[in-house]
Structure formats: structure tokens, C-alpha cells
Design an enzyme around this catalytic site. Structure first.
Site, PDB file in Angstrom:
ATOM      1  N   GLU A 160       0.848  -1.193   0.000  1.00  0.00           N
ATOM      2  CA  GLU A 160       0.000   0.000   0.000  1.00  0.00           C
ATOM      3  C   GLU A 160       0.881   1.240   0.000  1.00  0.00           C
ATOM      4  OE1 GLU A 160      -3.550   0.166   2.363  1.00  0.00           O
ATOM      5  OE2 GLU A 160      -3.382  -1.956   2.839  1.00  0.00           O
ATOM      6  N   CYS A 265      -2.731  -6.807   5.366  1.00  0.00           N
ATOM      7  CA  CYS A 265      -2.074  -8.064   4.984  1.00  0.00           C
ATOM      8  C   CYS A 265      -1.371  -8.763   6.135  1.00  0.00           C
ATOM      9  CB  CYS A 265      -1.076  -7.803   3.853  1.00  0.00           C
ATOM     10  SG  CYS A 265      -1.851  -7.336   2.295  1.00  0.00           S
TER      11      CYS A 265
END
Length: 436
Positions: A160, A265
Site C-alpha cells: 500500500e 495483509c
């Protein structure tokens, strides 16, 4: 040029679909939320990701990228369908597969009439080992027996804040399938990127994703444990990491001590892998320790703030710089800021905070915060300042101006981005993580 259907316009689906369109393919992305689809068709991204909105707009204009709520429209003429829906964490730590299952059933229901050629279904979502087999079974239950399909696992490795770059400059492309031709066909989609391609079986590809994320999370927890020892013994963890990094066997990139990892994640994937291990009667000692050390990093940081404020934060005004789990994203999932702020609020602290992009998203996770316009407003009358997220703009602050705005002088740096000597010269009572 290929026609590609992408099921899901969350983080992974949106980046995947947009970038494949930018490589010259026709891409149709499906989402069940009509308002989200309308915004995307106007070029407005629902997520903050540097560079993404510009690429969406460019490919909408070129008519290579489309967004719809219709599976029929997306699958009509498609050679490949990517499943890129969320797999959120279940209460027991396992991955919640309901969105993947819904996507598979919908593909089976709507795909058979779209063309006579085989359809390749690509699992892009992070899914438990064996999901490729399950997806194939679910689709076949919904479609006629003569319908030809193959399932490929293609785990994503997108960071990200750097996802567009990571898609366009991947370290490797991992493809798993029991049908070699299907893996090779998907490999052709990635050919313009010039990246190494690894084609393996379904379950091995699924495991590569979990094993990779679990190791990166282990790096972070490991160095945070070393940081605690450094702090107690009077060593400087940043210098320790620098010394370690000269060893060619050690990758120092993730050896950055701080308040721990968060995001969509690492926490979820480590828990899911630990859950899978327990289901096959294996005790995941290291994985469990990684999670425990990560939580301890947040708790120890909170305890340090309390200690530096004389043992109590009741009635104290504390400024927080950064709310998202990392810089260059507005993602608040599993952000260390949530635990730290809630822990201080429970002890009576008053919190004022600033984040360049994540303040709106933080309202879903945090209550009772005064949101400020910038870092200097966050310092106004504060008894202490905390740095939680290492945004670049925080690295170039006027420290003397910041100190003058404060009521107190305590500064606790959760990412070790400042020089201790310079901070003390600016008038702060400064502490980092693992630094003497």
C-alpha cells in the site's frame, strides 16, 4: 489485447484492473455497490493510492477500463476473470471466504453463455491453501458440464502506498495451476513487465503468498524485540540495524524498529497461516510469537508515554502525528495508532491528532479525538507529542516552532525518524524505540 474481467474493486482489484488496462487490455471491473461503480466511472477512486486516480482517468478516457455491477457485461467475451475480493479476518483468525465463494458462484452462473472458448479464473485474493480447488468446484456446480475452465492462483505482492509501482515493476510473478496451459496464458498478460515468472501447482502458489508475508512480519517483530533489549542495555537499534545490514545474508529493509506492523495483509495473513497450521495439528510457535511481539510493541510504547509524563496521563493533552498504519495510504486497518490512542484515552488522556489523508477513515475506528489541520496545530498546548506514522512531511518539520507551541516537552518517536541529539537541542525530552 485481451479482455479481462476483474471481480472486486477493493484495493487489489482496483489496482490490478487499472494497471492491466494501462498495459493495453480491455478491462471490466465488477462491484455489487452501485454508488461505488458510479464514482469509479467518473474517475474517482474510493481509496488513496498515489498515482492510481490518474491512471483510472487515463484508461477511462481511452475506453479500455469500465466499471459495472453486471457480471454478464464483465464476463462477455472475457478470456480471463480475476477474483480480487476481500478475505477479511474471521473471529477465530481464519480468512473469511464468503466473498470469494460468492464471486465463484456468480462466475459459474453468468459465464457459460459468454463464449465458446475456455475461461481462466485467476485467484488474486489472498486465500487459504486449497482455495483454488474449492473455486473450481463451486464454479462447476453452477455451470453446464461442457463449460471449459481452468483455475490459476496468482498471489499479489502489492505494498500500500507503492502498489502501482509494485504492479508495474514486480520482483516476480507467481502462477499456480494444475493446467499448465492456463498458467502460461496468464503469464502472457504479464509479459510486458519483463519480470521473472514462476509457474507451479495451485497449493504451492497459495503458500508462497502466506510464507512471504509471514516472514516479513517476522522481521518486524524480531527487530522490535531486539529494540527492547537495546533500550534496556543502552544500545542504539538504528546503529545495530546498520551494522547488520552490511551482511549480505541479511535484508535490513524490514528491520525497522517501531510500534509494530498493521494494515490489511501482515496481521491477517499471519493469523490465517497460524490457523491453517493448527487445523493440521501443527503448533505455529514462531507465528504466534510474531503476533505477540507485535502487540507488545504497541503496549510498551503506550507505557513509555505514561512513564515519561510522570506515571499518569489523566487530563493530559497528547498530540498524535499520523494515524494510518503506514505512510502513503489512508488505510486504518490494524493501525498501531488505534491501540495506542485507545490505551491512552482509557487512562484519561485527551487526544488531538493530524494525518495527511487518513483522518476521515479514522473516524470509523476512533472516537473522542480532536482533529487538527497540521502538525503545528496538533502540538498546540500539548503535554506530549507522539509520532506514529512516518509521513514524509513529518520529517521536515520546524522542531523549534513545534516545541514552542507545546505546553510540555515530551516527544515519543514511534518510527525513529528523528535524530535524538537534534531533538534534545530543540528542547524536547525525546525518546525513540530501542535507542539509548
Amino acid at each position: 489485447m485481451s479482455k479481462i474481467a476483474v471481480i472486486g474493486t477493493g484495493y487489489v482489484g482496483l489496482v490490478t484492473g487499472t494497471c492491466f488496462a494501462d498495459l493495453g487490455n480491455e478491462v471490466v471491473c465488477v462491484d455489487v455497490i452501485e454508488e461505488k461503480v458510479k464514482l469509479l466511472n467518473r474517475g474517482i477512486s474510493p481509496i488513496y493510492e498515489p498515482g492510481l486516480e490518474e491512471i483510472i482517468a487515463r484508461n477511462l478516457k481511452a475506453k479500455r477500463l469500465h466499471f459495472t455491477t453486471s457480471y454478464e457485461q464483465a464476463l462477455d467475451g472475457a478470456q480471463v476473470a480475476f477474483i480480487a475480493v476481500g478475505t477479511p479476518e474471521s473471529p477465530d483468525g481464519s480468512a473469511d471466504m464468503k466473498y470469494v465463494q460468492q464471486a465463484a458462484r456468480s462466475i459459474g452462473k453468468y459465464a457459460p453463455g459468454r463464449s465458446s472458448q475456455p475461461l481462466i479464473i485467476v485467484n488474486k485474493s489472498t486465500v487459504p491453501i486449497g482455495t483454488g480447488d474449492l473455486v473450481g468446484q463451486l464454479i462447476r456446480k453452477e455451470c453446464p458440464p461442457e463449460f471449459k475452465l481452468a483455475v490459476v492462483s496468482n498471489p499479489e505482492f502489492l505494498r500500500e502506498g507503492q502498489a502501482v509501482f509494485d504492479f508495474m515493476h514486480p520482483d516476480r510473478i507467481v502462477l499456480g495451476s494444475e493446467e499448465r496451459w492456463a498458467g502460461e496464458d496468464v503469464a502472457q498478460l504479464y509479459e510486458p513487465l519483463g519480470a521473472p515468472v514462476m509457474v507451479t501447482d495451485l497449493r504451492t502458489a497459495e503458500m508462497i503468498k502466506y510464507a512471504s508475508n509471514a516472514l516479513l512480519a517476522t522481521y518486524i517483530s524480531y527487530i522490535n524485540e531486539i529494540a527492547l533489549i537495546c533500550e534496556r542495555l543502552g544500545a542504539d537499534v538504528k546503529e545495530v540495524v546498520r551494522g547488520m545490514g552490511y551482511d549480505k545474508r541479511i535484508n535490513a529493509q524490514f528491520l525497522q524498529a517501531g510500534v509494530g506492523f498493521g494494515g490489511s495483509c501482515f496481521p491477517k495473513d499471519v493469523k490465517a497461516l497460524a490457523h491453517m497450521a493448527e487445523k493440521v495439528e501443527t503448533t505455529p510457535h514462531i507465528l504466534n510469537s510474531v503476533l505477540a511481539v507485535n502487540q507488545a510493541a504497541r503496549d510498551l510504547f503506550t507505557e513509555k508515554v505514561v512513564r515519561m509524563l510522570g506515571g499518569s496521563v489523566r487530563g493530559k493533552k497528547i498530540g498524535v502525528l499520523g494515524l494510518s498504519f503506514k505512510a502513503d495510504t489512508d488505510d486504518m486497518r490494524e493501525s498501531p495508532a488505534i491501540d495506542i490512542i485507545k490505551g491512552l484515552q482509557e487512562q484519561g488522556a485527551k487526544i488531538q491528532a493530524f494525518d495527511p489523508v487518513a483522518m476521515e477513515a479514522s473516524r470509523e475506528s476512533l472516537d473522542g479525538i480532536k482533529y487538527c489541520d497540521d502538525a503545528y496545530g496538533t502540538a498546540e498546548d500539548a503535554d506530549a507529542l507522539l509520532l506514529i506514522t512516518a509521513w514524509n512531511e513529518f520529517k521536515q518539520l520546524d522542531m523549534r516552532r513545534l516545541r514552542e507551541a507545546m505546553n510540555g516537552s515530551v516527544f515519543v518517536d514511534g518510527r525513529n525518524i528523528y535524530d535524538p541529539i537534534e531533538m534534545r537541542e530543540a528542547g524536547f525530552v525525546y525518546s525513540g524505540v530501542g535507542r539509548s
